[in-house]
Design a protein around this motif. Structure first.
Motif, mmCIF file in Angstrom:
data_model
loop_
_atom_site.group_PDB
_atom_site.id
_atom_site.type_symbol
_atom_site.label_atom_id
_atom_site.label_comp_id
_atom_site.label_asym_id
_atom_site.label_seq_id
_atom_site.Cartn_x
_atom_site.Cartn_y
_atom_site.Cartn_z
ATOM 1 N N MET A 88 0.896 -1.167 0.000
ATOM 2 C CA MET A 88 0.095 0.035 0.055
ATOM 3 C C MET A 88 0.756 1.290 0.055
ATOM 4 S SD MET A 88 -2.933 -1.651 -0.174
ATOM 5 C CE MET A 88 -4.241 -0.364 0.120
ATOM 6 N N LEU A 89 0.440 2.334 -0.494
ATOM 7 C CA LEU A 89 1.425 3.437 -0.627
ATOM 8 C C LEU A 89 1.828 3.884 0.824
ATOM 9 C CD1 LEU A 89 -0.498 5.489 -3.352
ATOM 10 C CD2 LEU A 89 1.140 3.632 -3.673
ATOM 11 N N ASP A 90 0.836 3.882 1.872
ATOM 12 C CA ASP A 90 1.389 4.270 3.179
ATOM 13 C C ASP A 90 2.495 3.636 3.768
ATOM 14 O OD1 ASP A 90 -0.322 2.296 3.705
ATOM 15 O OD2 ASP A 90 -1.379 2.897 5.234
ATOM 16 N N GLU A 91 2.928 2.278 3.269
ATOM 17 C CA GLU A 91 3.953 1.347 3.887
ATOM 18 C C GLU A 91 5.377 1.800 3.155
ATOM 19 O OE1 GLU A 91 1.886 -2.922 4.329
ATOM 20 O OE2 GLU A 91 2.201 -2.320 2.357
ATOM 21 N N LEU A 92 5.297 2.697 1.949
ATOM 22 C CA LEU A 92 6.600 3.198 1.382
ATOM 23 C C LEU A 92 7.180 4.399 2.038
ATOM 24 C CD1 LEU A 92 5.465 2.953 -2.422
ATOM 25 C CD2 LEU A 92 6.293 1.172 -1.144
ATOM 26 N N ARG A 93 8.390 4.281 1.984
ATOM 27 C CA ARG A 93 9.332 5.409 2.556
ATOM 28 C C ARG A 93 9.648 6.258 1.286
ATOM 29 N NH1 ARG A 93 13.713 3.623 5.946
ATOM 30 N NH2 ARG A 93 12.520 4.659 7.534
ATOM 31 N N GLU A 94 9.895 5.389 0.150
ATOM 32 C CA GLU A 94 10.222 6.197 -1.166
ATOM 33 C C GLU A 94 9.911 5.419 -2.339
ATOM 34 O OE1 GLU A 94 14.084 8.825 -2.624
ATOM 35 O OE2 GLU A 94 14.282 6.657 -2.007
ATOM 36 N N ALA A 95 9.460 5.895 -3.520
ATOM 37 C CA ALA A 95 9.306 5.203 -4.628
ATOM 38 C C ALA A 95 9.840 6.103 -5.925
ATOM 39 C CB ALA A 95 7.835 4.688 -4.879
ATOM 40 N N ARG A 96 10.502 5.356 -6.577
ATOM 41 C CA ARG A 96 11.132 6.079 -7.806
ATOM 42 C C ARG A 96 11.062 5.489 -9.054
ATOM 43 N NH1 ARG A 96 13.827 10.777 -7.134
ATOM 44 N NH2 ARG A 96 14.253 11.707 -5.187
ATOM 45 N N LEU A 97 10.990 6.129 -10.415
ATOM 46 C CA LEU A 97 11.420 5.481 -11.297
ATOM 47 C C LEU A 97 12.826 4.829 -11.347
ATOM 48 C CD1 LEU A 97 9.689 7.646 -14.188
ATOM 49 C CD2 LEU A 97 8.837 5.410 -13.295
ATOM 50 N N ALA A 98 13.192 3.753 -11.963
ATOM 51 C CA ALA A 98 14.423 3.183 -12.031
ATOM 52 C C ALA A 98 15.126 3.838 -13.048
ATOM 53 C CB ALA A 98 14.461 1.690 -12.219
ATOM 54 N N PRO A 99 16.248 4.305 -12.655
ATOM 55 C CA PRO A 99 17.031 5.270 -13.728
ATOM 56 C C PRO A 99 17.677 4.182 -14.969
ATOM 57 C CG PRO A 99 18.127 5.175 -11.843
ATOM 58 C CD PRO A 99 16.993 4.449 -11.538
ATOM 59 N N VAL A 100 16.876 4.161 -15.991
ATOM 60 C CA VAL A 100 17.254 3.323 -16.915
ATOM 61 C C VAL A 100 17.574 4.098 -18.238
ATOM 62 C CG1 VAL A 100 16.784 1.310 -18.439
ATOM 63 C CG2 VAL A 100 16.078 1.407 -16.144
ATOM 64 N N VAL A 101 18.872 3.992 -18.780
ATOM 65 C CA VAL A 101 19.327 4.878 -19.928
ATOM 66 C C VAL A 101 19.215 4.094 -21.055
ATOM 67 C CG1 VAL A 101 20.904 6.546 -20.808
ATOM 68 C CG2 VAL A 101 20.589 6.371 -18.439
ATOM 69 N N ASP A 102 18.536 4.625 -22.272
ATOM 70 C CA ASP A 102 18.617 3.652 -23.460
ATOM 71 C C ASP A 102 18.882 4.822 -24.431
ATOM 72 O OD1 ASP A 102 18.243 2.071 -25.502
ATOM 73 O OD2 ASP A 102 16.332 2.076 -25.416
ATOM 74 N N PHE A 103 20.126 4.650 -25.160
ATOM 75 C CA PHE A 103 20.408 5.693 -26.206
ATOM 76 C C PHE A 103 19.851 5.389 -27.297
ATOM 77 C CE2 PHE A 103 24.021 5.785 -22.881
ATOM 78 C CZ PHE A 103 23.747 6.897 -22.765
ATOM 79 N N LYS A 104 18.907 4.296 -27.379
ATOM 80 C CA LYS A 104 18.192 4.095 -28.802
ATOM 81 C C LYS A 104 16.907 4.591 -28.901
ATOM 82 C CE LYS A 104 20.871 0.116 -29.730
ATOM 83 N NZ LYS A 104 20.941 -1.260 -29.887
ATOM 84 N N GLY A 105 16.581 5.488 -27.680
ATOM 85 C CA GLY A 105 15.385 6.046 -27.683
ATOM 86 C C GLY A 105 14.032 5.530 -26.973
ATOM 87 N N ARG A 106 13.138 6.039 -26.580
ATOM 88 C CA ARG A 106 12.129 5.558 -25.728
ATOM 89 C C ARG A 106 11.276 4.382 -26.520
ATOM 90 N NH1 ARG A 106 10.488 8.026 -21.128
ATOM 91 N NH2 ARG A 106 11.555 9.956 -20.632
ATOM 92 N N LYS A 107 10.669 3.266 -25.729
ATOM 93 C CA LYS A 107 9.882 2.475 -26.440
ATOM 94 C C LYS A 107 8.766 2.336 -25.754
ATOM 95 C CE LYS A 107 13.938 -0.679 -27.032
ATOM 96 N NZ LYS A 107 14.765 0.453 -27.044
ATOM 97 N N PRO A 108 7.777 2.361 -26.654
ATOM 98 C CA PRO A 108 6.116 2.234 -26.102
ATOM 99 C C PRO A 108 6.048 1.240 -24.976
ATOM 100 C CG PRO A 108 6.336 1.583 -28.331
ATOM 101 C CD PRO A 108 7.561 1.863 -28.058
ATOM 102 N N LYS A 109 5.200 1.227 -23.962
ATOM 103 C CA LYS A 109 4.706 0.612 -23.060
ATOM 104 C C LYS A 109 4.278 -0.765 -23.652
ATOM 105 C CE LYS A 109 3.815 3.654 -19.341
ATOM 106 N NZ LYS A 109 2.682 4.162 -18.178
ATOM 107 N N GLN A 110 4.464 -2.019 -23.168
ATOM 108 C CA GLN A 110 3.796 -3.467 -23.660
ATOM 109 C C GLN A 110 2.468 -3.371 -23.266
ATOM 110 O OE1 GLN A 110 5.424 -5.196 -25.845
ATOM 111 N NE2 GLN A 110 7.107 -3.631 -25.558
ATOM 112 N N GLU A 111 1.505 -3.635 -24.104
ATOM 113 C CA GLU A 111 -0.032 -3.575 -23.644
ATOM 114 C C GLU A 111 -0.067 -4.871 -23.038
ATOM 115 O OE1 GLU A 111 -2.233 -1.134 -23.654
ATOM 116 O OE2 GLU A 111 -0.574 0.061 -24.553
ATOM 117 N N ALA A 112 -0.868 -4.958 -21.970
ATOM 118 C CA ALA A 112 -0.887 -6.418 -21.443
ATOM 119 C C ALA A 112 -2.031 -7.314 -21.988
ATOM 120 C CB ALA A 112 -1.443 -6.259 -19.844
#
Length: 187
Positions: A163-187
């Motif tokens: 649950m959100l109240d259990e978190l001290r911190e949440a961040r996007l993981a810094p992933v560097v891809d020099f080939k450009g952004r890729k669209p999210k995979q649809e489930a």
């Protein structure tokens, strides 16, 4: 007026979202802004946006007598903090880093170390659709050019609901891809 309120009103009045305010001992006032999220759209903060907010904040802070040595306005960056439900909704399916307020304890016996508080994995909705979970594998990272044996058994996936109240911190993981952004995979 309080600093938080002045900055919030100025930033939202210009059409941006306030992500974070950081005030250091040396007098640096760092403001992080982003575009309001609309599902299906993705806009990025540029230098002109930061300059516009910086100019307006200088006037607003001077009028209210807020003292600072240097004002810095920036975008959230690749390791953007996730603070509220809307941020989690926006970045579902992305790789994130979370830190729990308390270790997992004995409830995690057998799954992970019970003193573990930091996790990196994919952010997903849990089975109920009301909470969140992070899904990860403890498989070692592949080295560039490394071949994978067809006989190799894949490492099992682990999932941790939170649950959100259990978190001290949440961040996007810094992933560097020099080939450009890729669209999210649809489930």
């Amino acid at each position: 007026m309080a600093l938080q309120q002045i900055v919030q009103e100025t930033v939202t009045g210009l059409g941006y979202d306030l992500v974070e305010i950081d005030r250091t001992v040396g007098g640096l006032l760092r403001i992080t802004i982003d575009w309001p999220w609309q599902p299906g759209t993705e806009f990025f903060i540029n230098v002109e946006d930061c300059e516009k907010v910086n100019r307006q904040l200088q006037f607003a802070l001077e009028v209210d007598g807020v003292t600072y040595n240097r004002l810095e306005v920036s975008s959230p960056g690749i390791d953007r903090p996730l603070r509220n439900e809307q941020d989690f909704e926006r970045f579902a399916g992305e790789l994130i880093d979370i830190t729990l307020k308390a270790p997992m304890g004995e409830s995690a016996a057998g799954m992970v170390n019970p003193t573990r508080k930091k996790f990196r994995g994919t952010l997903e909705r849990d089975a109920t659709g009301h909470g969140w979970q992070i899904v990860w594998s403890d498989a070692p990272a592949l080295k560039p050019g490394q071949k994978i044996s067809k006989k190799r058994i894949p490492a099992p996936l682990h999932a941790l609901g939170f649950m959100l109240d259990e978190l001290r911190e949440a961040r996007l993981a810094p992933v560097v891809d020099f080939k450009g952004r890729k669209p999210k995979q649809e489930a």
